[in-house]
Design a protein around this motif. Sequence first.
Motif, PDB file in Angstrom:
ATOM      1  N   ILE A 456       0.833  -1.206   0.000  1.00 17.89           N
ATOM      2  CA  ILE A 456       0.000   0.000   0.000  1.00 17.89           C
ATOM      3  C   ILE A 456       0.865   1.252   0.000  1.00 17.89           C
ATOM      4  O   ILE A 456       0.564   2.246  -0.688  1.00 17.89           O
ATOM      5  CB  ILE A 456      -0.954  -0.013   1.209  1.00 17.89           C
ATOM      6  N   LEU A 457       1.977   1.233   0.763  1.00 19.82           N
ATOM      7  CA  LEU A 457       2.848   2.403   0.821  1.00 19.82           C
ATOM      8  C   LEU A 457       3.461   2.721  -0.537  1.00 19.82           C
ATOM      9  O   LEU A 457       3.830   3.876  -0.795  1.00 19.82           O
ATOM     10  CB  LEU A 457       3.958   2.179   1.853  1.00 19.82           C
ATOM     11  N   ARG A 458       3.584   1.722  -1.411  1.00 17.58           N
ATOM     12  CA  ARG A 458       4.201   1.932  -2.726  1.00 17.58           C
ATOM     13  C   ARG A 458       3.183   1.974  -3.863  1.00 17.58           C
ATOM     14  O   ARG A 458       3.558   2.061  -5.031  1.00 17.58           O
ATOM     15  CB  ARG A 458       5.210   0.818  -3.010  1.00 17.58           C
ATOM     16  N   SER A 459       1.913   1.906  -3.544  1.00 15.36           N
ATOM     17  CA  SER A 459       0.897   1.774  -4.584  1.00 15.36           C
ATOM     18  C   SER A 459       0.315   3.094  -5.049  1.00 15.36           C
ATOM     19  O   SER A 459      -0.382   3.126  -6.061  1.00 15.36           O
ATOM     20  CB  SER A 459      -0.250   0.893  -4.066  1.00 15.36           C
ATOM     21  N   ASN A 460       0.551   4.184  -4.305  1.00 11.92           N
ATOM     22  CA  ASN A 460      -0.073   5.486  -4.594  1.00 11.92           C
ATOM     23  C   ASN A 460      -1.596   5.403  -4.572  1.00 11.92           C
ATOM     24  O   ASN A 460      -2.280   6.204  -5.234  1.00 11.92           O
ATOM     25  CB  ASN A 460       0.389   6.030  -5.953  1.00 11.92           C
ATOM     26  N   ASN A 461      -2.107   4.456  -3.816  1.00 14.18           N
ATOM     27  CA  ASN A 461      -3.560   4.290  -3.692  1.00 14.18           C
ATOM     28  C   ASN A 461      -3.934   4.341  -2.215  1.00 14.18           C
ATOM     29  O   ASN A 461      -3.990   3.299  -1.538  1.00 14.18           O
ATOM     30  CB  ASN A 461      -4.002   2.966  -4.312  1.00 14.18           C
ATOM     31  N   LYS A 495      -2.160   8.877   4.633  1.00 12.06           N
ATOM     32  CA  LYS A 495      -2.620   8.857   3.245  1.00 12.06           C
ATOM     33  C   LYS A 495      -1.798   9.812   2.381  1.00 12.06           C
ATOM     34  O   LYS A 495      -1.513   9.519   1.213  1.00 12.06           O
ATOM     35  CB  LYS A 495      -4.104   9.213   3.174  1.00 12.06           C
ATOM     36  N   ASN A 496      -1.412  10.961   2.953  1.00 13.86           N
ATOM     37  CA  ASN A 496      -0.544  11.872   2.208  1.00 13.86           C
ATOM     38  C   ASN A 496       0.823  11.239   1.943  1.00 13.86           C
ATOM     39  O   ASN A 496       1.435  11.484   0.899  1.00 13.86           O
ATOM     40  CB  ASN A 496      -0.364  13.177   2.982  1.00 13.86           C
ATOM     41  N   ALA A 497       1.305  10.412   2.881  1.00 10.53           N
ATOM     42  CA  ALA A 497       2.585   9.727   2.677  1.00 10.53           C
ATOM     43  C   ALA A 497       2.493   8.734   1.517  1.00 10.53           C
ATOM     44  O   ALA A 497       3.472   8.521   0.797  1.00 10.53           O
ATOM     45  CB  ALA A 497       2.996   8.995   3.953  1.00 10.53           C
ATOM     46  N   ILE A 498       1.314   8.129   1.333  1.00  9.03           N
ATOM     47  CA  ILE A 498       1.127   7.193   0.222  1.00  9.03           C
ATOM     48  C   ILE A 498       0.993   7.932  -1.103  1.00  9.03           C
ATOM     49  O   ILE A 498       1.502   7.490  -2.139  1.00  9.03           O
ATOM     50  CB  ILE A 498      -0.115   6.313   0.480  1.00  9.03           C
ATOM     51  N   GLU A 499       0.344   9.079  -1.071  1.00 14.57           N
ATOM     52  CA  GLU A 499       0.033   9.802  -2.301  1.00 14.57           C
ATOM     53  C   GLU A 499       1.158  10.725  -2.750  1.00 14.57           C
ATOM     54  O   GLU A 499       1.398  10.864  -3.962  1.00 14.57           O
ATOM     55  CB  GLU A 499      -1.249  10.613  -2.079  1.00 14.57           C
TER      56      GLU A 499
END
Length: 541
Positions: A456-461, A495-499
């Motif tokens: 999830i951390l690398r998926s940009n989702n 979520k901002n960290a993922i995006e």
Amino acid sequence: MRTKSKWSPGPGVNVLGISLGNEGSWVVSAGAKPVGICPDCNTRSRYRHGRHKRTLQDLPVQGQTVKVQLAVNRWQCRHRDCQRRTFTDQLPEIASPYRRRTARMATIVDLIGHSMGGRPAEYLMDRLGMPVSDDTILRQIKRRASVSSQDANIRVVGVDDWSWRRSTRYGTIMVDLERRAVVDVLDDRSVASAKAWLQERPSIEVVSRDRCGLYAQAAREGAPKARQVADRFHLVQNLRAAIKEQMSLYGHANVRPILSEDAIASTTAQRRRARLAHRQSRQEVFEELHALRQQGLTYSEIARRTGYERRSITNWLTSSAPRDRNRGPLNPTSPLYFEAFLAECWKDGNRLGRHLFHDIRNRGYTGSRSNLERLLQVWRAAENVQPDTSPPEGTVLEPVRDPETGHVISSDVVAALCIKPRGLLTNHQARKVDALKQGSEAFRKMRGLAMRFNGILRSNNPEALDEWIDDAIDTELTAIMRFASVLRRDIDAVKNAIELPWSNGQVEGQINRLKTLKRAMYGRAGPELMRARMLQLNHIN
């Protein structure tokens, strides 16, 4: 012989003569062209008041120092509205007012002092023919840092803490993540200072931080319109800590709980079984090495086949029986040295850490309070476990052991293996992971969650994070449920960290640089000097 134009320290200066002084240094006599503009009212004056000489240190020639005897004019200002009576021609291209070095010489002092510090820069500059004391070098770089404009138009800032003295005093570092440069170093770690710093810079749009609630609060109050980004590395490390805590409940802990007679008997039996298994595994290693030696193999060949170090093989083969590892004797630096007294106080209701610390200090304890608190934390956790209730799902009576050595796999190793992808595991680690999956249902669940979390951390989702949190809470694993709950409270930053692409990696690198500078200065640098050496020099291209 050089021409006089090449000896000139800058524009607007006429070289009158060059001579070699008594001490082997060059002396350049020069005169400044008359300007006569008042610095206050900008009125040109025609009334000369006199002349005086300024002695400036300039760049060396052939390893010898150069001194410039610069004659400047003093004028009278007769403007009726001006408060100034006399003034001297200002030559900013040559030297700033009241300075004893030319501008180009000051630039070299800044560059070498910023890179090397005080005393090393003094040695180098003296060798280069530019003698300057270490105190002067430090004053120069601090003066330059005080007027620098490093923090203009910052959009993305990374915030983290660093230690002046570990566990005693901390500071805060601010890094411009777009320019990859330090913009400020604060001498404390508090909400008030970080909030005030952010309020002074309304252009900030993104604040990257670790999971520290202090900086989260400072960002909410100091930059309410900015988007907060939780650092992805710290997110993974927090998950790893939760896995370690959860596996410690299943017999993988490194510290023993000591309270009731039943707990003591259970722990003693567990340690006895662990010692027997350890001795059995050492006996197997002993027999294997001696069998290889009887086949005529050399020590180097045995080391190549078994993977053990040659020194260890020598120790095994020169002994007639497997050597057992003896536990070192306890000393007054360990709280377990006073285990009987602490257990008695605990049963009597005296369970406050600072009171127990004071009591055992009077009995000769020389360790730290934090070491005592770690033991008391294990005791409190052991008390909270209800022995009459059914164990949680995934609990095993025996901790999982290494399939090759027979040793109990520690909680640190379990946590590290749980978050490591299969493609990065060695063959030995892969066998450990398979054994942990077969022996612990909790590990199997947590590894699945960890791999999904990394994805999830690398998926940009970021939308997949909500489902992951729900699944983590449904596992009913206490530490994982707590981690998921804390994650939900900070859901926007996660979520901002993922995006977003920003993280605190650059900040951690700057902290390593700061630690290097701090140790190079023997820890004696104050906040002003530390900030001056961390900031980039504006005039360096």
